[in-house]
Design an enzyme around this catalytic site. Structure first.
Site, PDB file in Angstrom:
ATOM      1  N   CYS A 133       0.562  -1.355  -0.109  1.00 25.94           N
ATOM      2  CA  CYS A 133       0.239  -0.213   0.169  1.00 25.94           C
ATOM      3  C   CYS A 133       0.902   0.814   0.329  1.00 25.94           C
ATOM      4  O   CYS A 133       0.869   1.798  -0.939  1.00 25.94           O
ATOM      5  CB  CYS A 133      -0.587   0.462   0.842  1.00 25.94           C
ATOM      6  SG  CYS A 133      -1.674  -1.070   1.088  1.00 25.94           S
TER       7      CYS A 133
HETATM    8  N1  NAD Z   1      -2.249  -5.292   2.048  1.00 27.29           N
HETATM    9  C1  NAD Z   1      -3.159  -5.066   2.713  1.00 27.29           C
HETATM   10  O1  NAD Z   1      -2.608  -4.532   3.718  1.00 27.29           O
HETATM   11  C2  NAD Z   1      -3.893  -3.970   2.138  1.00 27.29           C
HETATM   12  C3  NAD Z   1      -4.561  -2.933   2.498  1.00 27.29           C
HETATM   13  C4  NAD Z   1      -5.626  -2.372   2.023  1.00 27.29           C
HETATM   14  C5  NAD Z   1      -5.830  -2.264   0.367  1.00 27.29           C
HETATM   15  N2  NAD Z   1      -5.371  -2.818   0.390  1.00 27.29           N
HETATM   16  C6  NAD Z   1      -5.634  -3.039  -0.953  1.00 27.29           C
HETATM   17  O2  NAD Z   1      -5.963  -4.162  -2.027  1.00 27.29           O
HETATM   18  C7  NAD Z   1      -5.875  -4.889  -2.826  1.00 27.29           C
HETATM   19  C8  NAD Z   1      -5.352  -6.456  -2.782  1.00 27.29           C
HETATM   20  O3  NAD Z   1      -4.205  -6.518  -1.981  1.00 27.29           O
HETATM   21  P1  NAD Z   1      -3.677  -7.710  -0.951  1.00 27.29           P
HETATM   22  O4  NAD Z   1      -2.459  -6.950   0.188  1.00 27.29           O
HETATM   23  O5  NAD Z   1      -4.986  -8.595  -1.226  1.00 27.29           O
HETATM   24  O6  NAD Z   1      -3.213  -8.303  -2.429  1.00 27.29           O
HETATM   25  P2  NAD Z   1      -2.504 -10.280  -2.387  1.00 27.29           P
HETATM   26  O7  NAD Z   1      -1.610 -10.003  -3.819  1.00 27.29           O
HETATM   27  O8  NAD Z   1      -2.904 -10.625  -1.050  1.00 27.29           O
HETATM   28  O9  NAD Z   1      -4.002 -11.127  -2.869  1.00 27.29           O
HETATM   29  C9  NAD Z   1      -4.571 -10.685  -4.255  1.00 27.29           C
HETATM   30  C10 NAD Z   1      -4.963 -11.674  -4.749  1.00 27.29           C
HETATM   31  O10 NAD Z   1      -5.703 -11.598  -5.814  1.00 27.29           O
HETATM   32  C11 NAD Z   1      -4.950 -13.201  -6.981  1.00 27.29           C
HETATM   33  N3  NAD Z   1      -5.514 -12.509  -8.077  1.00 27.29           N
HETATM   34  C12 NAD Z   1      -4.629 -11.705  -9.182  1.00 27.29           C
HETATM   35  N4  NAD Z   1      -5.197 -11.461  -9.786  1.00 27.29           N
HETATM   36  C13 NAD Z   1      -6.540 -11.952 -10.220  1.00 27.29           C
HETATM   37  C14 NAD Z   1      -7.498 -12.501 -11.014  1.00 27.29           C
HETATM   38  N5  NAD Z   1      -7.466 -11.826 -12.179  1.00 27.29           N
HETATM   39  N6  NAD Z   1      -8.448 -13.034 -10.383  1.00 27.29           N
HETATM   40  C15 NAD Z   1      -8.652 -13.432  -9.242  1.00 27.29           C
HETATM   41  N7  NAD Z   1      -7.469 -13.620  -8.184  1.00 27.29           N
HETATM   42  C16 NAD Z   1      -6.472 -12.926  -9.027  1.00 27.29           C
HETATM   43  C17 NAD Z   1      -3.694 -13.176  -6.272  1.00 27.29           C
HETATM   44  O11 NAD Z   1      -3.207 -14.781  -7.060  1.00 27.29           O
HETATM   45  C18 NAD Z   1      -3.419 -12.963  -4.959  1.00 27.29           C
HETATM   46  O12 NAD Z   1      -4.351 -14.126  -3.919  1.00 27.29           O
HETATM   47  C19 NAD Z   1      -4.224  -4.056  -3.695  1.00 27.29           C
HETATM   48  O13 NAD Z   1      -5.460  -2.952  -4.723  1.00 27.29           O
HETATM   49  C20 NAD Z   1      -3.842  -3.920  -1.671  1.00 27.29           C
HETATM   50  O14 NAD Z   1      -3.501  -2.163  -2.313  1.00 27.29           O
HETATM   51  C21 NAD Z   1      -4.315  -3.601   0.770  1.00 27.29           C
END
Ligand code: NAD
Length: 436
Positions: free
Chosen positions: A273
């Protein structure tokens, strides 16, 4: 299903919820809906991850495997790679990654891919919510046309909203269910349905007038954090020149009960993030000919921290008549923050690489990261045993994991460079610990 049928199914929790992306964001969210009584399916393209989740193995500190196993057994939660489950979903929430390209431009391809999969199976009465952090107007300019191309009439037979995820992995106090949700729909009906949905799992839903406002609210939260971390980091540079402890100064300032929020320096910023999201906003504004100055400056300061840590370490060794070339450096923690095993964008990796490039013998311990790849070669974690601590030239604390025994570390290591103030308050011989 029309909007009143969808509203009823949300309120009586019979709506079938699909969550695309079962990462740090999507999985805890899926589990929260499952706990609330919804039938939830988590869709992810990562076969290994889906297999592990189906076997009840959690990889996030915010979810115990036992809880996941129970929900899988009760049939409330399942994980799959099969997008055809979306045909039966009443609600689809998209939580896929939004990283940067090498050029530091937004890589929105995951959102497009997920949106295309959902739209291909669109059926009237569906609510779709985007949660991935992204640049303003993604929901309306990028996602909405994909659905309109399939004949969906937004606000009538199809409902689209943006609601940013605000989870803070490993935060012991605030979990998904404790954090208010901001919701902005494309139409008032979209906002109403999305707010109703989240109202089932969180104490407060805050409605805004559009997806753009919700997208910007999330970006502003993360820019705020990024800029304040940069300020603390630059302040640390100033305090070092002035010969005072940065933490002591910030702690003193933090006694002011209003108008101040303490941020502390560190080895740099990491995770999915804080280093990434502000650049989504500056990219969008750049398209309009505007350069966001705060974001650029904060990014420059924060990204200079790994080099600064190497400089501080080099100087501390120098004062002990040691040079970095050939020095044994034992790094504690490579995850981007305390309590997690996530090394995405972790500044620790850059620091280890820089130290190694200058000839240091680098090893590391991290209870949550068994191995890392440095310069294409794997490096395995080792235990921070008494012998290992005593045999090093410098212990470099990069992540303040709760598992480390900081008292023992400062007792045994000849020199400690503490980038997290993890050893603060532990009595040590003069000059043994160098803090940022
Ligand atoms: N990690 C954090 O602390 C956090 C906090 C708030 C917001 N976010 C936001 O949330 C979003 C996700 O972040 P995250 O940390 O969960 O990412 P992550 O990488 O942990 O998880 C994303 C998941 O999506 C899957 N994926 C990718 N493309 C895909 C598709 N086309 N169809 C289905 N699955 C798919 C991946 O295999 C992975 O398991 C991002 O935009 C991030 O900026 C993250």
């Amino acid at each position: 299903m029309n909007d009143s049928a969808l509203a009823t199914s949300i309120q009586n929790r019979t709506a079938r919820v699909a969550i695309i992306g079962q990462g740090y964001v999507g999985l805890p969210l899926a589990v929260e809906f499952a706990r609330a009584g919804f039938s939830v399916v988590g869709v992810d393209t990562d076969l290994d991850r889906v297999g592990a989740l189906q076997a009840g193995q959690s990889y996030t500190p915010d979810l115990e495997s036992e809880d996941l196993i129970a929900l899988v057994r009760q049939g409330r939660y399942e994980a799959t790679t099969d997008f055809s489950v979306l045909e039966r979903a009443d609600v689809v929430i998209i939580c896929v990654p939004t990283p940067l390209r090498k050029s530091k431009d937004p890589d929105i391809s995951f959102v497009v891919a997920a949106g295309t999969e959902v739209a291909a199976r669109y059926h009237p009465g569906q609510l779709v919510v985007l949660e991935s952090t992204t640049y303003p107007e993604t929901t309306e300019e990028l996602l909405l046309p994909i659905f309109q191309g399939r004949g969906a009439k937004v606000g009538e037979d199809f409902f689209l909203a943006f609601s940013p995820e605000r989870i803070d992995p490993a935060n012991p106090i605030f979990k998904v269910k404790d954090i208010p949700k901001v919701v902005g729909g494309v139409t008032p009906a979209c906002t109403r349905l999305a707010a109703m949905l989240y109202g089932q799992i969180v104490p407060r839903v805050y409605e805004v007038s559009s997806p753009k406002v919700a997208e910007l609210a999330k970006l502003y939260e993360n820019v705020f954090r990024n800029v304040n971390i940069a300020l603390a980091n630059e302040f640390a540079l100033m305090c070092r020149r002035l010969g005072v402890s940065t933490k002591e100064v910030i702690d003193a300032a933090a006694t002011k009960p209003f108008g101040f929020m303490p941020f502390y320096p560190g080895p740099g910023i990491g995770g999915h993030c804080i280093p990434v999201d502000p650049l989504y906003l500056s990219w969008k504004l750049r398209l309009d000919g505007y350069e966001s100055r705060f974001i650029a400056l904060a990014d420059e300061i924060n990204r200079a921290m790994p080099a600064y840590v190497v400089e501080v370490t080099t100087e501390a060794l120098n004062q002990r008549r040691r040079c970095l070339n050939g020095a044994r450096i034992f790094a504690l923690g490579v995850a981007y923050k305390r309590g997690v095993g996530d090394i995405r964008e972790s500044p620790a990796l850059e620091i280890l690489k820089r130290l190694r490039d200058k000839g240091a013998e680098v090893s590391y311990a991290d209870p949550r990261v068994p191995s890392v790849v440095l310069d294409g070669a794997p490096l395995k974690a080792t235990e921070p045993t008494s012998e290992a601590l005593a045999a090093t030239d410098c212990v470099l604390i990069l992540t303040d994991h709760p598992e480390f025994n900081y008292r023992q570390i400062v007792e045994l290591a000849p020199l400690v460079v503490d980038t997290r103030n993890a050893t603060w308050g532990i009595p040590v011989p003069q000059g043994r610990v160098i803090a940022l």
